[in-house]
Design an enzyme around this catalytic site. Structure first.
Site, short mmCIF file in Angstrom:
data_model
loop_
_atom_site.label_atom_id
_atom_site.label_comp_id
_atom_site.label_asym_id
_atom_site.label_seq_id
_atom_site.Cartn_x
_atom_site.Cartn_y
_atom_site.Cartn_z
CB SER A 29 -0.79 0.25 -3.04
OG SER A 29 -0.09 0.31 -4.26
CG ASN A 30 2.81 -3.34 -4.81
OD1 ASN A 30 3.66 -2.73 -5.44
ND2 ASN A 30 1.74 -3.88 -5.39
#
Ligand code: C5P
Length: 224
Positions: A29-30
């Protein structure tokens, strides 16, 4: 703030990160917080629009009068956005993961206790949600974000043209006090005729109102 500016319009917004499963307990993810997209949803609802907000995993409360659809992966986010069409405007503020693991394992991956060697994870490209909606038969007026650390405006112009957008909002994420996870932002809007407009640093909610106001000014008049 112009209350009825978007009355009768349907505004679709996506926000936050996506999560791409590696196995049942791990993901890629980020750091996207979703704050800018939620602020835009709030401002669009204040301006009288019907708002659909497709949100990745974020820790934010849903703004009043906004219909929120929670999703996890990029592919789920694309499906939810397509389901929400037709819309007058699509604002793609989500930080969609560009790649996902080629296969999500059904069971937790175990490390080999007898070896110190690394592992390879094969990644495949995710669909581009914004480019897909910009090419859709029910094409909304399309707004993208370009979060860049260098050559911000030239990358933004390139994305505007490559993804066939109506407007791109360029955002310099190399400055720690604005962008990705902060409460403030500073952006430059670039439209199809490459007209540029800079909005100086302000809270994301103030900027969101300014952006919604400017977008409303671009929309073709509604049939009577
Ligand atoms: O190409 P890049 O990711 O920098 O473009 C950013 C814009 O494209 C953002 O508006 C983002 O929401 C959108 N995007 C998307 N689907 C992707 C990647 C980016 O809709 N897979």
């Amino acid at each position: 703030f112009a209350l009825g500016l978007l009355a009768g319009r349907h505004v679709l917004i996506n926000a936050g990160p996506t999560r791409e499963a590696i196995d049942p307990v791990r993901y890629i993810s980020n750091y996207s917080s979703g704050k800018m997209g939620f602020a835009l949803a709030e401002a669009a609802a204040e301006a009288g629009a019907r708002v659909t907000l497709v949100a990745g995993p974020v820790n934010l409360t849903t703004p009043p009068r906004v219909e929120r659809i929670d999703v996890v992966s990029a592919r789920d986010m694309l499906a939810a956005c397509e389901m929400a069409l037709p819309a007058d405007v699509f604002i793609a503020s989500a930080a969609v993961a560009d790649y996902r693991p080629a296969e999500a394992a059904d069971a937790k991956l175990k490390k080999d206790p007898g070896s110190d060697s690394g592992m390879q994870l094969e990644l495949v490209r995710n669909p581009d949600i914004l480019a897909t909606l910009a090419a859709h038969a029910q094409r909304p007026w399309c707004v993208g974000f370009a979060a860049e650390t260098h050559d911000v405006l030239s990358y933004a112009r390139d994305k505007l043209q490559r993804k066939n957008l109506d407007l791109i909002i360029a955002n310099d994420v190399s400055q720690p006090d604005i962008g990705f996870n902060s409460d403030d932002n500073s952006v430059t809007l670039i439209d199809r005729s490459l007209h540029q407009q800079h909005l100086p640093q302000a809270s994301k909610s103030k900027l969101a109102r300014e952006i919604i106001h400017l977008i409303a000014g671009y929309l073709p008049a509604q049939p009577e």
